[in-house]
Write a protein that holds these residues in place. Structure first.
Motif, short mmCIF file in Angstrom:
data_model
loop_
_atom_site.label_atom_id
_atom_site.label_comp_id
_atom_site.label_asym_id
_atom_site.label_seq_id
_atom_site.Cartn_x
_atom_site.Cartn_y
_atom_site.Cartn_z
N PRO A 198 -1.79 10.57 2.13
CA PRO A 198 -2.67 10.11 3.43
C PRO A 198 -2.10 9.21 4.71
N GLY A 199 -2.27 9.10 5.47
CA GLY A 199 -1.48 8.50 6.45
C GLY A 199 -1.62 8.30 7.77
N LEU A 200 -1.29 7.75 8.86
CA LEU A 200 -1.42 8.51 10.02
C LEU A 200 0.25 7.65 10.76
N GLY A 201 0.81 7.73 9.88
CA GLY A 201 2.21 7.30 10.35
C GLY A 201 2.16 6.20 11.27
N LEU A 202 1.28 4.89 10.88
CA LEU A 202 1.49 3.90 12.46
C LEU A 202 1.74 2.83 11.40
N GLY A 203 1.80 2.62 9.67
CA GLY A 203 1.54 0.98 9.55
C GLY A 203 3.02 0.48 9.68
N LEU A 204 4.40 1.57 9.82
CA LEU A 204 5.58 0.54 9.19
C LEU A 204 6.00 0.51 10.72
N TRP A 205 5.23 1.54 12.08
CA TRP A 205 5.63 0.77 13.57
C TRP A 205 4.84 -0.01 13.24
N GLU A 238 5.41 8.60 12.71
CA GLU A 238 6.10 8.97 12.57
C GLU A 238 6.50 9.24 10.78
N ARG A 239 6.11 10.51 10.03
CA ARG A 239 5.89 10.76 9.05
C ARG A 239 6.79 11.54 8.30
N ALA A 240 7.36 11.07 6.82
CA ALA A 240 8.29 11.59 6.95
C ALA A 240 7.99 13.18 6.47
N PRO A 241 8.36 14.51 7.27
CA PRO A 241 7.87 15.91 6.95
C PRO A 241 7.39 16.10 5.62
N HIS A 250 9.62 -3.22 -3.64
CA HIS A 250 10.20 -2.60 -4.66
C HIS A 250 9.33 -1.36 -5.20
N ASP A 251 9.61 -0.09 -5.12
CA ASP A 251 9.25 1.48 -6.41
C ASP A 251 9.91 1.82 -6.67
N SER A 252 9.67 2.68 -6.81
CA SER A 252 10.29 3.90 -7.84
C SER A 252 10.00 4.80 -7.69
N SER A 302 0.65 -1.04 0.08
CA SER A 302 0.22 -0.10 -0.07
C SER A 302 0.92 1.30 0.04
N ASN A 303 2.24 1.37 0.64
CA ASN A 303 2.62 2.57 0.80
C ASN A 303 2.96 2.76 -0.47
N ALA A 304 3.68 1.53 -0.97
CA ALA A 304 4.57 1.42 -2.33
C ALA A 304 3.12 2.20 -3.68
N ILE A 305 2.29 1.72 -3.73
CA ILE A 305 1.12 2.51 -4.48
C ILE A 305 1.02 4.03 -4.20
N LYS A 306 1.12 3.93 -2.70
CA LYS A 306 0.63 5.71 -2.50
C LYS A 306 2.30 6.46 -2.87
N PHE A 307 3.47 5.82 -2.10
CA PHE A 307 4.46 6.44 -2.09
C PHE A 307 5.63 6.77 -4.52
N ARG A 335 13.61 6.67 11.52
CA ARG A 335 12.34 7.54 11.85
C ARG A 335 11.33 6.49 11.72
N ILE A 336 10.74 6.32 10.56
CA ILE A 336 9.68 5.98 9.87
C ILE A 336 9.02 4.62 10.31
N PHE A 337 10.08 3.80 11.64
CA PHE A 337 8.76 2.74 12.03
C PHE A 337 8.98 3.21 13.19
N GLY A 396 10.60 7.91 -2.96
CA GLY A 396 12.22 8.24 -1.94
C GLY A 396 12.20 8.20 -0.44
N ILE A 397 12.92 8.14 0.43
CA ILE A 397 12.98 9.10 2.21
C ILE A 397 14.06 9.19 2.25
N PRO A 398 14.57 10.12 2.31
CA PRO A 398 16.21 10.92 2.83
C PRO A 398 16.24 10.10 3.94
P1 ADP Z 1 1.12 6.23 6.55
O1 ADP Z 1 0.07 5.91 7.32
O2 ADP Z 1 1.54 7.59 6.93
O3 ADP Z 1 2.54 5.86 5.34
P2 ADP Z 1 3.81 4.49 7.56
O4 ADP Z 1 4.05 4.21 9.13
O5 ADP Z 1 2.88 3.22 6.92
O6 ADP Z 1 2.98 5.39 7.58
O7 ADP Z 1 5.03 5.29 6.57
C1 ADP Z 1 5.41 6.20 7.34
C2 ADP Z 1 6.15 7.18 6.49
O8 ADP Z 1 7.04 6.68 5.78
C3 ADP Z 1 5.20 7.63 5.59
O9 ADP Z 1 4.67 8.89 6.11
C4 ADP Z 1 6.68 8.10 4.62
O10 ADP Z 1 6.81 9.61 4.81
C5 ADP Z 1 7.65 7.27 4.40
N1 ADP Z 1 7.15 6.41 3.91
C6 ADP Z 1 6.88 4.41 3.25
N2 ADP Z 1 6.98 3.83 2.79
C7 ADP Z 1 7.48 4.59 1.39
C8 ADP Z 1 7.52 4.72 0.44
N3 ADP Z 1 7.45 3.36 -0.02
N4 ADP Z 1 8.36 5.27 0.04
C9 ADP Z 1 8.46 6.82 0.40
N5 ADP Z 1 8.26 6.57 1.82
C10 ADP Z 1 7.56 6.03 2.93
#
Ligand code: ADP
Length: 513
Positions: A473-480, A464-467, A445-447, A413-418, A458-460, A450-452
């Motif tokens: 959209p997202g709560l910043g909870l999925g990866l945690w 936390e969400r990359a500013p 893998h997505d193209s 879902s994140n790969a689709i979103k980002f 911190r994304i875990f 990307g993430i700085p």
């Molecule tokens: P969110 O609900 O915000 O997606 P996640 O915990 O799944 O929450 O992800 C945290 C943050 O990590 C995202 O807000 C985004 O900034 C970054 N991130 C996660 N997956 C990707 C990805 N595939 N490409 C770029 N950034 C990502």
């Protein structure tokens, strides 16, 4: 020094001649307390039983004579120091030498005047008094020394670093153990107990070097309470709270300034953490309310419009039915989204309470990924993307099917979103894990964006969400949540990413889990 009539001074007179004894008793008794012995033996017993302040003894006596008595007194610890004046008739040289050798303090040569006797005795008593006073002073000095050693030990035992400073020169007079251990800047020029502290004002007070003396209160009435100071150490900056007061001169002690510096680095660190946790929470609340409101707004708009469409459908027939179906499918997507959001929130509270229970069962990871990819194909198409799945055969292990499915769903879902509508690759195979064992591996893998580097760890974290990605959209909870599940399954989750190029998330799961 004149003692005057002093019954506290006891003089033992030793004389075998009763007339002379009487005369001595009369003369000396006028001023002091006099005890009499008629021979050396009696005198020795009396002196040993209760040592007098002074002994005046005739030299020539039957039995134990004056010299022998003197030796006996010097030999006994109780009478060792009692002054003895020997009285002899026209002293022979031998007697004098023997007396001096035995430790006589003075000689009186018969005949002597009453005045001479009194002057000699008085002089001896004055010396005794002087000696006693010196001893008392030495004892007092030793007691003072012991007391100051005790005080130093007491101050040394305190965990709080303490300094005593001389108020005018601001010189450090004393630093306790905790203070001496605070020497933090070996490169500083001075070698005193204050210079090497390398104190600084905090940044919000303009920074800049601070001398330990600057922390002293300006006057005796003033106090320094909890002033914040920073000290630079090899390990980093240390936060200190300074308290200081001036003590006025008291008795023999000159005025001093007492300064204590409490290390509050740990408190400060916790405060910073707490503040940032509060900030993250507030941020999360605003993101969460925004996230929950978006599908609700869409839901109510679509429902409203579906209602209107239903009313019109009677006249419009099949075409409007199709439109209603489209609206219903949007409504369904929004309900799924709402369910996901609420589920994620519930997961967080479950995980926080340690209520994540895994139910391992035999899972074919390839088959599980295939199901998930199929279920997300719609969402991917909606985002203008496709998912390419490659599965090695027989990647089987014991895992919690639902939870691991949740992890994979989240990554895709994140790969689709980002993923900026680029194709997404999902690979399932077997890999060697860190311990040389064989681990099941899922790579997504997505193209996309990307993430700085500074964000990657911190994304875990929770919320936390990359500013830069606020508009996604997202709560910043999925990866945690994903990390908690993978951790609980004894696996690992890592990310490789380059900004503007794309990201690869890799999950490794031990096959026995
Ligand atoms: P969110 O609900 O915000 O997606 P996640 O915990 O799944 O929450 O992800 C945290 C943050 O990590 C995202 O807000 C985004 O900034 C970054 N991130 C996660 N997956 C990707 C990805 N595939 N490409 C770029 N950034 C990502």
């Amino acid at each position: 020094m004149s003692v005057g009539l002093d019954a506290n001074v006891r003089i033992l007179v030793v004389e075998d001649d009763p007339h002379v004894r009487q005369m001595l008793a009369l003369l000396l008794g006028a001023r002091w307390h006099v005890e009499m012995a008629d021979g050396g033996e009696a005198a020795r017993d009396m002196a040993l039983a209760s040592p007098p302040d002074l002994v005046i003894s005739d030299v020539r006596m039957p039995g134990i004579d004056g010299i022998e008595l003197l030796r006996a007194l010097r030999a006994a610890p109780a009478t060792h120091d009692v002054p003895v004046i020997l009285v002899s008739a026209r002293a022979g040289e031998r007697e004098t030498i023997a007396g001096l050798e035995a430790g006589a303090d003075d000689f009186l040569i018969k005949p002597f005047s009453g005045r001479e006797l009194m002057v000699r005795v008085q002089a001896r008593l004055d010396m005794i008094e002087m000696r006693r006073r010196t001893t008392r002073q030495e004892e007092a000095l030793a007691a003072l020394q012991r007391h100051s050693e005790w005080t130093e030990q007491l101050l040394d035992s305190l965990p709080v670093p303490l300094w005593l400073l001389e108020p005018t020169s601001r010189r450090v007079l004393f630093a306790n153990h905790a203070a001496r251990r605070m020497i933090v800047d070996p490169s500083a020029s001075g070698d005193g107990l204050g210079e090497r502290l390398a104190l600084l004002r905090p940044d919000d007070e303009g920074g800049g070097a601070l001398d330990i003396g600057d922390l002293m209160p300006a006057s005796e009435a003033a106090r320094v309470r909890g002033r914040r100071v920073v000290s630079m150490t090899a390990e980093g900056s240390v936060w200190l709270l300074a308290d200081a007061a001036r003590l006025p001169a008291l008795h023999d002690h000159p005025a001093v300034a007492v300064l204590s510096l409490r290390d509050v680095t740990e408190l400060q660190r916790k405060e910073d953490l707490l503040r940032s946790a509060l900030h993250v929470r507030d941020e999360f609340l605003s993101v969460a309310s925004h996230e929950l409101r978006t599908p609700i707004t869409t839901l109510s708009l679509q429902t409203e419009s579906a209602f209107r469409g239903m009313t019109a459908a009677h006249s419009d027939g099949a075409a409007s039915e199709e439109r209603i179906m489209r609206k219903l499918s949007t409504i369904r997507r929004q309900i799924v989204r709402l369910e996901q959001l609420v589920e994620a929130l519930l997961d967080v509270s479950r995980l926080m309470e340690g209520r994540l229970h895994l139910n391992p069962e035999e899972v074919d990871l390839g088959a599980l990924a295939t199901d998930i990819v199929e279920s997300l194909a719609d969402a991917a198409a909606h985002a203008g993307s496709t998912i390419n799945l490659r599965c090695a055969p027989g990647v089987v292990g014991r895992w919690d099917r639902l939870r691991i499915g949740q992890v994979i769903t989240n990554l895709i879902s994140n790969a689709i979103k980002f993923g900026r509508s680029h194709p997404i690759d999902v690979d399932v195979d077997v890999d060697v894990d860190a311990n040389g064992g064989r681990a099941a591996r899922v790579r997504v893998h997505d193209s996309g964006i990307g993430i700085p580097p500074e964000q990657r760890k911190r994304i875990f974290d929770r919320f936390e969400r990359a500013p830069a990605e606020r508009h996604y959209p997202g709560l910043g909870l999925g990866l945690w949540i994903a990390k908690q599940i993978v951790d609980a399954s004894s696996g690992t989750i890592t990310v490789d990413s380059e900004v503007g190029v794309g990201s690869t998330f890799t999950v490794r799961l031990p096959r026995s889990a």
